[in-house]
Every structure is written in structure tokens, then in C-alpha cells.
Design an enzyme around this catalytic site. Structure first.
Site, PDB file in Angstrom:
ATOM      1  N   ASP A   1      61.149  19.636  44.663  1.00  0.00           N
ATOM      2  CA  ASP A   1      59.797  19.815  45.229  1.00  0.00           C
ATOM      3  C   ASP A   1      58.946  20.768  44.391  1.00  0.00           C
ATOM      4  O   ASP A   1      59.291  21.930  44.225  1.00  0.00           O
ATOM      5  CB  ASP A   1      59.992  20.367  46.647  1.00  0.00           C
ATOM      6  CG  ASP A   1      58.694  20.696  47.387  1.00  0.00           C
ATOM      7  OD1 ASP A   1      57.614  20.324  46.904  1.00  0.00           O
ATOM      8  OD2 ASP A   1      58.799  21.314  48.467  1.00  0.00           O
ATOM      9  N   VAL A  49      52.290  30.431  57.124  1.00  0.00           N
ATOM     10  CA  VAL A  49      53.024  30.509  55.859  1.00  0.00           C
ATOM     11  C   VAL A  49      53.335  29.093  55.397  1.00  0.00           C
ATOM     12  O   VAL A  49      53.335  28.154  56.193  1.00  0.00           O
ATOM     13  CB  VAL A  49      54.346  31.323  55.976  1.00  0.00           C
ATOM     14  CG1 VAL A  49      54.073  32.757  56.406  1.00  0.00           C
ATOM     15  CG2 VAL A  49      55.315  30.646  56.916  1.00  0.00           C
ATOM     16  N   HIS A 106      56.870  25.337  51.586  1.00  0.00           N
ATOM     17  CA  HIS A 106      57.410  24.924  50.284  1.00  0.00           C
ATOM     18  C   HIS A 106      57.870  26.119  49.460  1.00  0.00           C
ATOM     19  O   HIS A 106      57.246  27.183  49.481  1.00  0.00           O
ATOM     20  CB  HIS A 106      56.341  24.148  49.502  1.00  0.00           C
ATOM     21  CG  HIS A 106      55.916  22.888  50.187  1.00  0.00           C
ATOM     22  ND1 HIS A 106      56.563  21.695  50.015  1.00  0.00           N
ATOM     23  CD2 HIS A 106      54.913  22.660  51.081  1.00  0.00           C
ATOM     24  CE1 HIS A 106      55.968  20.761  50.752  1.00  0.00           C
ATOM     25  NE2 HIS A 106      54.971  21.324  51.411  1.00  0.00           N
TER      26      HIS A 106
END
EC number: 3.1.-.-
Lengths: 552, 552
Positions: free
Chosen positions: B192, B362, B365
Site C-alpha cells: 500500500d 487519523v 494507511h
């Protein structure tokens, strides 16, 4: 003792960033402070510019005595040409601002005007107002706050400002003048709220110079630097760094070329002999001796870059090893397209330097601690936060309260709000016309909300047009109904849909004929309803449907 | 010894955020990882959703053995219904994900499907692949990384992840499993890249709980909390805080209601008896005992709020003293409209809590340091950064290089790129069809680039339609030419313009008649050219011009 009340009427810049314009009126005298424009929101389809509704000034034409300008940015001078077209009065501004205004007026084919150059420290009488200009710092040199001494008291308008202790041109803000005015007593302060939500201090413009030197040190090939065409101090730092690193400078973009030329002529930009080169001379120098300064035709830094990124810039193609410096923060709402431009530049082989952490751009507007200093210097009786969206104005109001301004002396309003002052009172007193006037091509105000709404529907759903030629006085079609669509569906893939739509309309006409309905308005509305229902059922879309009847 | 090569083909999620979908192919077996959607860009007028071009899967229908899903977000499950419509194969996912998928498929009227619930730690064979799910942290519970043991080596795909050491549900990421796979040798890691440009660590989701408690302490009236409908952990923390502060919770927004219900049923959300109330019970409680959870119908946190801000929400009106908590960061490009919503909420008297400094949101990732940990755990031979725009992929590649992956083993590609692996080599090997398919209402793919281009022109310039009924075989108009415009100018103010336009068209017809021109295409193009030139000269605008000829 003053007989009249002072009226302060913002026609732009309250509840928004941009198109700043404020009216100061005492008795038979009106002075206009700034005449700016703003750029259209995403949903104002096709609009080029937005200017304030100036109808209040046009109605009170005879009273308007002057326009005073705080600095040379588009959001402060961009609607001056439109204003002078309607109300041609003398304009007062500092030297560089006069230079930039002259360029603007020429572009707009305005040849008859009175433009007066003023100096910081000058005070002069215009009608009931004694007017003075105070030097401030902003992201363009020669910026001013402006004060008015009126029969009811002194008003200070900061314009856009920051307090830069180490400005590139060495000219710090004239804090002493603000202190002096504050000491003698100020009725009203109007102060820039753009960064009212930002804690601390705004960094000095000179910080960017350090970031430039770091980027230049690391660059192996050409450097392409994009910034706002109006940021002369930024351009000065770029040129200084180029000189230090022995790079030649080529300038691209209509606004950048114009502004650089004006600034050099007027002595606001210092370029050593032999540093500037013409674009077509670039190939005489190796890549690591080139700096390209670029901006868009309207001074928007991304416009030139995005053409380079898409590989269709007239004269600059990105090559492997180029370093692109983006010395600007994205205009709110443009973050996505800026990201896409960076991606494309990188795919073409450029190294891109951008972003806040790199200190490659700083703001031109005061943060909270600077706003407090201004309030503390001027110690106003009344306070109107200006230049900002509602939440920024509100925050600035809270800061003023913290600094000792009485809560009911803090006046937050919107465009068109009339603020009314005596020497001891200040209050909101009604509204005048204020709003947005759209400029689209040559048209000023001919595109209004109805046209924009049509464009929005066309954009989202497209259009289906039904034309039919009826035999005079009947509903019998001699030709058609023909159905044509644009922005709706691929016609090739939707033959069945369109055929059935045709049959629906034909059926409506038969029913009308049978029912002896002859009014075109009724026929059209039945066609529209039937087709709208049918297409929504089949596609869940609501295109604009436009039936057109002709008669033979 | 493996005879075949492993092909890895991302059909979405490379060079973009969203519509994630990756194909893993070995010999006659294909597994699809994720089937997501993305939301349209600003310039994709009228489009509801964007899904990947799945033509490669449709062409290779017989080979597709399964779809495996990493987690329950729209950008990972949102195009599953469209995929199963074309290629109906078994789907594998964890419990909560299965619950969310069932809801999605029901909405899309898909009734025949095979949905298999898997557990973290399970390993099972699908064709040539041994598949396993590893528990990770993300902004939705029950998220997984997925690994494939193939004849040429092991592939690990992280899905979306962060490393949360103190997740709300107490379930930390299964770091051990990544370590074990890394220890045994991993051929390829796909990881990611969403936050690859962000230094440091992403904060733990539990930090938001503290921010909630602070905001609840300060709130005097109702609290309205907007967040993503899918962020079950966030919702859990909101409910916990409500319990602590003795507030009842009412839930608004279709997605939020659905997701809360599914999460409670499956045991992913813990709500004590008597805390939830129905919307119409709110008036039984004083304002300071109410928490309203809201989101849009598609789970977008701002949608419900923006209706409240515009005062047209079906059941919630903002009242003086409300506290609005925006627990989300604006989707890139939406900053301006979020700002406008905040302004309007404040004007209605609400106190708004939002923004990064307040820790009220928040990210889900991993930031750079977490990405390094992942690379260090898995120690892959080859690396493909996924889920990100080009600059993020590139940055993630640089991070991988720093962590010891060989430069030529770092493969950056775009959608449709075929990556080809043996047990010792990895390279790019051509492209398959990949791109965007637009969903507009009920239509999938029937709006393509031509329709979008038409909508863009209509949006910017509007449309001018010219209809005329000609006598058969001549250019002699029996009716018309009539000129109708939409989205161009106010017709009322532009009579002279339209009259002259009419005369221009009439003159064209006369010239055609005189010149014996009979081809409709020629007549139309002459009408279009003449009118286009005339209108541009008069207005500097280029509306779409559509001549329609009928014949009697």
C-alpha cells in the site's frame, strides 16, 4: 461635531477570499478601496472571472470621488477596468501598483483615466477624508495599508499583509505609523483574515531563498521554476539564486513576462546584465546553466507547468534530468489537478520539488500572532475582520476579543452589509445590493444564475432535443418527431432506447390530436413529461428535454 | 520445477487511489484480488461511479477460479457486483467483509453467488495457488493482507494497512506471520503506497478517542458527529464516549444505519443496552444527552452534514449550541466545499470541531516508517508498490531501494501492466486492456469519452440549436430557421444577437439554394461554421452548435 455618519460597505471580500472592494461614505463623498476579481468556483461552469456587483456605486456615481488601491494583486485590481467603465474617477496607488494597473487598463482598452502615484507616508484630502498610505509586507512589493481620517474618527484598513522582519527588498513594515495612529486613537480597524485560523507567525519570504539554494545545489540539469507572476520578491530570489549558480534565466508566460518587465522598469526587480536570455537562446547553453521561470497567462503558477506535463507547451518540453520547482501552494480545490501535473512531470523524467516541508513556498498573509500585533498596535474601538471566509472572520473576531476589543464592538458581516459609525457608536444598518457578476468571454453579467443552472444540468445529464414539424393548426407531424441527444448516451449503443422514445412522443402527438389540444405549450409539456418519465425509468438519468415545434 | 510463469496484472489502483483490482494468473488459473470502485473526478460530469475495465477477465472467464477480498471498503468491494454479473465465481473474505458484501450484492439485486467466510490463519488451495489471509490494521476491522504460495514462489499483497500498536478492538497486526513468510522467502511484495510520501508513523486509531473525550467535555448542547460509515472502530469510540458522557446515540444516513446494524449482528460493534435510540425519540432527551452519528448515503461523511448546513436535512436542523465534530479528512479536491459547509454550520450557530491539529481524525494507511517495517519483515526479492498515484508509487519504490531491494527488482507500472515472474526473474511484459468504465444511473459503460466530452463543452459554453424545415429537395425553409439556446446567454437580454444569428443562417440557406447545394451534411457544416464564427466574434464563446434539418 460631525453631523453625518460614516458608512462602511464591503461589496466584496467578506465571507470569501477574493474580489475585494469596500466603500467608505461620509455625506456626499465616497471613496472605494480596492477593485478586485475572483476566479470562478468549480460549479460556475464556463465563467472566466467573477467581479463584485457595483450597482451601489453606479447609483451613487456622483458621490464617488476616488478609488484607492492597497496592492497590485488581481483580487484587488482585477475589476478596476469594469469599475472605471461605469464610474471614471481618479485612482490612487503606489508606484509598482500604478505600473501593474496601467498594464491591466491597456489590456481592457481603457485609455482615459487618472492614475495618481502616491508614496508611503503621503497624506492628502479627498472630500471629507484625509487619506494616507502605510507600507506593509505582502507577497508583492509596494503593498499598503490605507487609513482615512474622517470627521467621526480614524479608520485603518490593513489590505493584505504579513509582518516580514527580513523581507527580500529590505523594507520592513512601517510599524511606527500603526503605533502612532493607535496612540492617537483609531475608531475602526479592518484587518486581513486569510490566515486567521493559522497559529504562530508566517515565515519570512527570505526562507524560500534558502530552499531555492538547496534545490539548485541538487539539480543536475535544467531548472524549471513555477510561481505566481505577481510575486516579484519570489522572482527576485529565483534570479539571485540563478546568478549565484551561474544559470541564465528565460521567462515564460504572458503575465510573468509583463510583470518582470514592469518591475525591472520601475526598479522593483534587480537583474544583472546578461542574466536574462530570450527563450530561443536556451539551446546555446548546457542544461545545467538554465533556469526557466514559468507561470500561466493569468499568473496562475500551474497553468504553464500543466501544459509542459501534458507535453503540449509551445516551447518547453520536459526532458530527463529536469528539476521542476513548484514555488506555490495549490489554490484550494486544485490539489487533485496539481497532483496529476506532478505525476505527469515525473513520468516524463523530471525531479519535482514541491510541498510545505520543503519551505519552497511561504504565505503572504499574517498568522494569528501577527494579527494580534496589529490589533495591539492599532488598539481600535471597533473591529471588522475582512478578507476571509466566514470561519476565518469569526476566528479573527475571537482573536480581537482576546486582544481587548469589546465583544459588541466586533462586527462580522457579509458583502453588502452597511456598517454605520459615529464617533462613539458602530453598528450594522441594513444591506445594499452586493453579489457576484459573472464575466464570460466578452459578456459582463449576461450569464446569470439561470444560465449557470442550465449549464449544470447539461453537464450532469446532457440534453435530449425533440423536433417536429406539425401541419398548421394540428398535432399531425409532417416531419419528425426527430430525437437528437448530446451528452446523454452513446447513440450507437442506444438505438432501441431512442426508437422507443420516438414512439412515445408520436403517441403523445396522437393523443393531443385526438383530444383537440392545439396549444404548443401544452403539447411541449406533455412531450417533456412523457419522455422524462420514460428515460428516467430506463436509465435513472434526467437529461434536459427540449421539445421544439415548427409549423408548416 | 515450475513450467509456467506467474502473471500479475493490476486492473485498477496503480497510478490512482481507488478501484483496486489485481489479477494473479498461473497457467489455467486466475485469482482476482479485490473488486473496487472509485468516485468520479470533477471533470467526469454526471458520472456516479467508476469501475475497472474487466474485459481481460471476461475474455478469460473460464480461467477465473475465485475472487479474494482484503477488506470491506468501497474501493475494494464496490465493483464486485459488476464482476459477478459477468464472471460468477466463488468469493472469499473474512466475516465482517462477507457481511458488507452481502449488503452490496443485495442492493444490486444479485441473488446467486458463492460467498465463503475465511479466518485469519486459514490456508487453502485454489487451483495452482495456496491462499492465506493475514490480519492487519486499517480504518475498518477484519482487514487482511493476502498471500499466495505459487509454484514460482510466494507473493504477499498487503491490502490497505497501517501498523496500529493499540487498535480499538485490541487486535494488533499479525506481524509474526509476515516475519515467518519473510524468513522462508518471498518472491514478490505488493504494498500500500497511499501514505508513502508521509514521514514517520501514522497515529493509532485510539488517539481519536482522546480527542472525542475533549470535545464531549466542552460541548454544551447536542453533539453531531460525522464520519465514514465504514469506520467501525471510529463509531465504536464515538459510542464508548457517548456511554461515558451519558448521551444517547441516534444514527442517520443509509450506509451508517446499515453498517452499524451489520457490525452489531456480527459482533464487531459493542453497544450497551439502551444507548441507541430511534431518530424520533430524540425529543424525549435534553440536548446535552444526545449524540447524532451521521454520514451520507454512500458513506461519505460530508453528505449528511452539508444537507444540515444548507438547512434541508430531512430530520436534523442545526440549532444554536450544537457541536459538530467532523471526524474525517476532506477527500482531495473537496476542501473548498468542506470549508463552505463548515461556514454554513457556524452561521447556523454550531460550534465546529475539525482539522488535523485536533487529532479528531487519523489515517488508516501506513506512513514511511511502517512501510519500512513491512519491507524489512517480508524481505521480498521483487517489489511492486500499489494503491497510489504515480508520485506515491515512485516514493515507495525509493523506500524499498533504501531497504535493500535491488533497483531493477522494483517494478513500477500502471493499470493493465503485465508483470511476469519466474522463481528467479521478474519483469514487465506488455499490457492488457485496462481503464475506466463509467457508471451513470443504470448504465454501465454506455457513457464514454465522447459523451463526457460533450458534457464538458455543454457545461462550459452551453448549446445553440438551429432547426429548420426545408421544402423537399431544396434549401428553401418552409419553417425556421429557429434558434434556441440553453446555457449560453440570457435570451431576454440577447434579442439583437439572436436576430442577427437568425439572419446569418437564413443567408447561408440562400447561398446553398443558389449554389444548388443539397447535401444536408454540407448545409449543416456551413450553418455551424458561420454561426460559430459569428458568435465567437460577438461573445468570445464557443457554444456547441447543433443544426437540425427536417424536410416536408
Amino acid at each position: 461635531m460631525a453631523k453625518e455618519k460614516l458608512l462602511v460597505i464591503p461589496l466584496g471580500g467578506l465571507g470569501e477570499i477574493g474580489k475585494n472592494m469596500t466603500v467608505f461614505q461620509y455625506g456626499e463623498d465616497i471613496i472605494v478601496l480596492d477593485a478586485g476579481l475572483s476566479f470562478p468556483d468549480d460549479d460556475m461552469f464556463g465563467i472566466d472571472l467573477v467581479i463584485p456587483d457595483m450597482s451601489y456605486l453606479i447609483e451613487n456615481k456622483d458621490k464617488v470621488k476616488a478609488v484607492v488601491i492597497t496592492h497590485g494583486h488581481e483580487d484587488h485590481i482585477g475589476s478596476l477596468a469594469y469599475l472605471l467603465n461605469e464610474v471614471n474617477v481618479p485612482v490612487y496607488a503606489t508606484k509598482l501598483v500604478c505600473g501593474l494597473i496601467e498594464g491591466k487598463l491597456k489590456e481592457n482598452h481603457i485609455t482615459h483615466y487618472e492614475l495618481n502615484e502616491v508614496h508611503h507616508g503621503d497624506e492628502f484630502q479627498i472630500g471629507a477624508f484625509k487619506v494616507g498610505f502605510i507600507h506593509t509586507n505582502h507577497s508583492i512589493p509596494d503593498a499598503s495599508a490605507i487609513f482615512f481620517k474622517t470627521p467621526v474618527g480614524t479608520v485603518v484598513h490593513t489590505g493584505d499583509f504579513k509582518i516580514d522582519q527580513t523581507p527580500v527588498d529590505g523594507l520592513v513594515m512601517d510599524i511606527h505609523k500603526f503605533a502612532e495612529l493607535g496612540h492617537r486613537g483609531v475608531l475602526l480597524l479592518m484587518s486581513d483574515s486569510t490566515n486567521a485560523e493559522r497559529p504562530g507567525y508566517t515565515e519570512s519570504e527570505t526562507i524560500v531563498g534558502g530552499a531555492f539554494r538547496k534545490a539548485f545545489t541538487e539539480a543536475k540539469g535544467r531548472i524549471i521554476l513555477a510561481t505566481f507572476a505577481s510575486n516579484i520578491s519570489r522572482i527576485q530570489q529565483a534570479i539571485n539564486t540563478a546568478v549565484q549558480f551561474k544559470r541564465k534565466v528565460a521567462v515564460f508566460g504572458r503575465s510573468m513576462v509583463n510583470n518582470v518587465q514592469i518591475a525591472i522598469e520601475l526598479g522593483y526587480l534587480d537583474v544583472p546584465q546578461g542574466v536574462m536570455i530570450e527563450p530561443d537562446e536556451m539551446n546555446r547553453y548546457p542544461a545545467d546553466q538554465i533556469l526557466i521561470l514559468t507561470t500561466g497567462s493569468q499568473g496562475e503558477p500551474m497553468a504553464g507547468l500543466s501544459r509542459m506535463a501534458a507535453n503540449n507547451h509551445r516551447s518547453v518540453s520536459i526532458i530527463l534530468g529536469d528539476t521542476v520547482i513548484i514555488s506555490a501552494s495549490p489554490i484550494p480545490g486544485n490539489e487533485t489537478s496539481v497532483g496529476r501535473t506532478i505525476d505527469n512531470l515525473m513520468k516524463l523524467g523530471a525531479n519535482v520539488v514541491a510541498g510545505k516541508e520543503k519551505k519552497i513556498h511561504v504565505s503572504g498573509h499574517a498568522s494569528q500572532e501577527e494579527l494580534k500585533i496589529m490589533l495591539n498596535l492599532v488598539r481600535p474601538k471597533f473591529f471588522i475582520p475582512v478578507h476571509g471566509e466566514y470561519r476565518m472572520l469569526k476566528k479573527h473576531g475571537e482573536i480581537a476579543e482576546m486582544m481587548g476589543v469589546k465583544k459588541d464592538h466586533i462586527l462580522i458581516g457579509d458583502n453588502g452589509q452597511v456598517f454605520e459609525f459615529t464617533n462613539r457608536s458602530g453598528k450594522k444598518a441594513g444591506h445594499v445590493n452586493a453579489g457576484r457578476v459573472f464575466v464570460d468571454g466578452l459578456g459582463v453579467g449576461d450569464v446569470g444564475n439561470i444560465v449557470i443552472r442550465d449549464r449544470q444540468q447539461l453537464a450532469m445529464e446532457g440534453m435530449v432535443i425533440v423536433v417536429m414539424t406539425l401541419a398548421k393548426g394540428t398535432c399531425h407531424p409532417l416531419a419528425g418527431p426527430d430525437i437528437v441527444s448530446r451528452g446523454f448516451v452513446y447513440v450507437r449503443d442506444s438505438e432501441a432506447l431512442m426508437n422507443e422514445a420516438h414512439d412515445k412522443v408520436a403517441a403523445v402527438l396522437e393523443r393531443c390530436e385526438a383530444g383537440n389540444i392545439r396549444e404548443w405549450a401544452v403539447i411541449k409539456s406533455q412531450v417533456r413529461d412523457t419522455l422524462s418519465r420514460y428515460l428516467f425509468e430506463k436509465t435513472r438519468r434526467r437529461p434536459m428535454i427540449l421539445p421544439i415545434i415548427m409549423e408548416v
